[in-house]
Scaffold this motif. Structure first.
Motif, short mmCIF file in Angstrom:
data_model
loop_
_atom_site.label_atom_id
_atom_site.label_comp_id
_atom_site.label_asym_id
_atom_site.label_seq_id
_atom_site.Cartn_x
_atom_site.Cartn_y
_atom_site.Cartn_z
N TRP A 34 0.83 -1.21 0.00
CA TRP A 34 0.00 0.00 0.00
C TRP A 34 0.86 1.26 0.00
CZ3 TRP A 34 -3.94 -1.98 4.22
CH2 TRP A 34 -4.94 -2.74 3.58
N GLU A 35 2.09 1.18 0.50
CA GLU A 35 2.94 2.37 0.48
C GLU A 35 3.28 2.78 -0.95
OE1 GLU A 35 6.28 1.65 3.29
OE2 GLU A 35 5.16 3.04 4.58
N SER A 36 3.36 1.79 -1.83
CA SER A 36 3.74 2.10 -3.22
C SER A 36 2.62 2.85 -3.93
CB SER A 36 4.05 0.82 -3.98
OG SER A 36 2.85 0.10 -4.28
N GLY A 37 1.39 2.75 -3.40
CA GLY A 37 0.24 3.34 -4.08
C GLY A 37 -0.22 2.47 -5.25
N LEU A 38 0.64 1.59 -5.72
CA LEU A 38 0.33 0.72 -6.87
C LEU A 38 0.20 -0.69 -6.32
CD1 LEU A 38 3.07 2.15 -9.30
CD2 LEU A 38 0.93 3.18 -8.64
N ASP A 39 -0.74 -0.83 -5.41
CA ASP A 39 -0.83 -1.92 -4.44
C ASP A 39 -0.51 -3.33 -4.93
OD1 ASP A 39 -1.87 0.35 -3.28
OD2 ASP A 39 -3.86 -0.47 -2.93
N ASN A 40 -1.32 -3.82 -5.89
CA ASN A 40 -1.18 -5.23 -6.25
C ASN A 40 -0.41 -5.42 -7.56
OD1 ASN A 40 -3.12 -4.25 -7.93
ND2 ASN A 40 -4.39 -6.09 -7.92
N ALA A 41 0.50 -4.51 -7.86
CA ALA A 41 1.34 -4.64 -9.05
C ALA A 41 2.05 -5.99 -9.03
CB ALA A 41 2.35 -3.50 -9.08
N PRO A 42 2.13 -6.66 -10.20
CA PRO A 42 2.80 -7.97 -10.25
C PRO A 42 4.23 -7.94 -9.72
CG PRO A 42 1.67 -7.53 -12.33
CD PRO A 42 1.56 -6.28 -11.50
N ARG A 43 4.84 -6.77 -9.74
CA ARG A 43 6.25 -6.70 -9.28
C ARG A 43 6.40 -7.07 -7.80
NH1 ARG A 43 7.44 -0.46 -8.49
NH2 ARG A 43 5.36 0.26 -7.97
#
Ligand code: DGY
Length: 422
Positions: free
Chosen positions: A163-172
């Motif tokens: 969640w800190e990334s803002g791009l929560d469930n990105a495959p990375r």
């Protein structure tokens, strides 16, 4: 286009809750950190004082160590999980006393938004007064990233939660999350009652999201090290957004007659860190997993954000632009997909695993402009505006068909449309 502008303005007004804009009333009823920063960019076109107020409202949540958390809770809204109790911040040292917050942060767009607002405020003294306070707060937050979140001192802030990334469930993040055995975690989800579950993160993700929230409390919210925490990755997007924010903080402070003596020094450290994440063989930037001590070679739209920071060497720009335009990668009919179309994990309807997002497009457009790639910036701007005209102010969009997905009445979509129209 005039209708689009009026509708965007009306949406921001409708989502205004006494000075802060909720990202989407039905799904996200509190104040979110980077959402507010993007919203301020839109408010600057309607009312610069209201824009400055949006940013000032974020400062209510700042912790003594400088961190500005990702959620500031509105006690009247109860239809979002995790609720304030789940974060267990009662015992957290240096938490704000007057407001409940989460214990983690989000990408630091604050200083960039503040500079933007100042430049559109026509010398308004009230705006300047507020933004002086923003400078001091942003300076402390930026310093925190490199003091508490850069354990190897490489100029690469690490996140303790997707969640800190803002791009929560990105495959990375998949491989790093797969290492975690969350055991039996009990929690409630409310998001799936608002948005179809095929468009939201899976149970696999949520088990680990709640596990990591509890882990922060168990570790007394201490600065993370790779041996103590379950998830710790150097996030290229945060490094890029912070690097850009340092430049904007420096310019903003100067314009207001203030000093931020370390902003450019921090910017240089971040630029060096980002450069070390470029993979010359593959031709893209990546993240780095600190717990697994390995590069994360899964590609994502965040790989273009070094352009937003203005740190991509001239000779590398054409390689990145080629990936952006390649129909098998990021050049889908309605770009920019969050994951490349040829990735086995590409899922065009699921949140950050394929759909196109307006804030990512906005940062890439800005990055292309900085790199003097003006035609492509203009084309992406037009395509982005067409997408929203066609499908509405949705949270994200199916990158092949343009169908609107996720929450309706999504604030940053409206706010950034106002800038793309300008
Ligand atoms: C959510 O609830 O999906 C948010 O992205 C968390 O910040």
């Amino acid at each position: 286009r005039l209708t689009l502008k009026l509708a965007a303005e009306a949406l921001l007004r409708a989502n205004d809750r006494q000075g802060c804009t909720v990202p989407a009333p039905a799904l996200y009823p509190h104040q979110w950190n980077w959402d507010s920063a993007f919203c301020a960019i839109g408010w600057a076109y309607i009312d610069p004082r209201r824009a400055a107020r949006e940013l000032e409202m974020l400062l209510r949540g700042q912790w003594e160590n400088g961190m500005i958390p990702h959620i500031l809770f509105n006690p009247e809204a109860t239809h979002y999980e995790p609720n304030p109790k789940v974060w267990q911040i009662d015992q957290a040292p240096g938490r704000p006393q007057a407001i409940a917050t989460s214990s983690i942060t989000q990408p630091p767009v604050l200083a960039t938004a503040a500079r933007f607002v100042l430049e559109r405020s026509g010398g308004d003294r009230t705006v300047e007064e507020i933004l002086r306070r923003v400078v001091v707060a942003a300076d402390a937050w930026h310093a925190w990233f490199l003091r508490e979140r850069d354990p190897l001192q490489q100029g690469l802030p690490a996140i303790v939660h997707p969640w800190e990334s803002g791009l929560d469930n990105a495959p990375r993040w998949d491989a790093a999350l797969a290492r975690i055995d969350p055991g039996e975690v009990t929690y409630t989800r409310k998001d799936n009652a608002v948005v179809s579950s095929e468009q939201r993160p899976t149970r696999f993700d949520y088990d680990r999201y709640f596990f990591l929230v509890a882990e922060r409390a168990k570790l007394s919210f201490a600065p993370p090290t790779p041996s103590r925490v379950s998830f710790l990755v150097q996030d290229l997007a945060i490094a890029s957004i912070l690097c850009r924010a340092e430049e904007d903080l420096h310019a903003l402070a100067r314009a207001l007659g203030l000093e931020v003596p370390h902003a450019l020094e921090r910017r240089a450290k971040l630029a060096a860190g980002i450069a070390s994440l470029y993979d010359t063989t593959r031709g893209y930037y990546h993240d780095h997993d600190l717990v697994g001590d390995a590069p994360i070679t899964v590609e994502h739209a965040s790989g273009f954000l070094p352009l937003f920071a203005g740190v991509v060497p001239l000779e590398t720009v054409p390689r990145l632009v080629a990936r952006l335009k390649d129909p098998n990668k990021f050049g889908t009919a309605w770009p920019v997909p969050s994951a490349p179309a040829d990735d086995p994990q590409f899922d065009p309807r699921r949140y950050w695993r394929g759909p196109s997002w307006i804030n990512v497009n906005w940062m890439i457009i800005e990055g292309l402009r900085r790199a003097s790639w003006r035609d492509d910036a203009a084309k992406l701007t037009d395509r982005t505006l067409d997408l929203v005209s066609r499908s509405g102010f949705r949270e994200y969009f199916e990158p092949n068909t343009g169908e609107g997905l996720g929450a309706e009445n999504f604030s940053w979509t409206a706010a950034l449309v106002l800038d793309l129209l300008a």
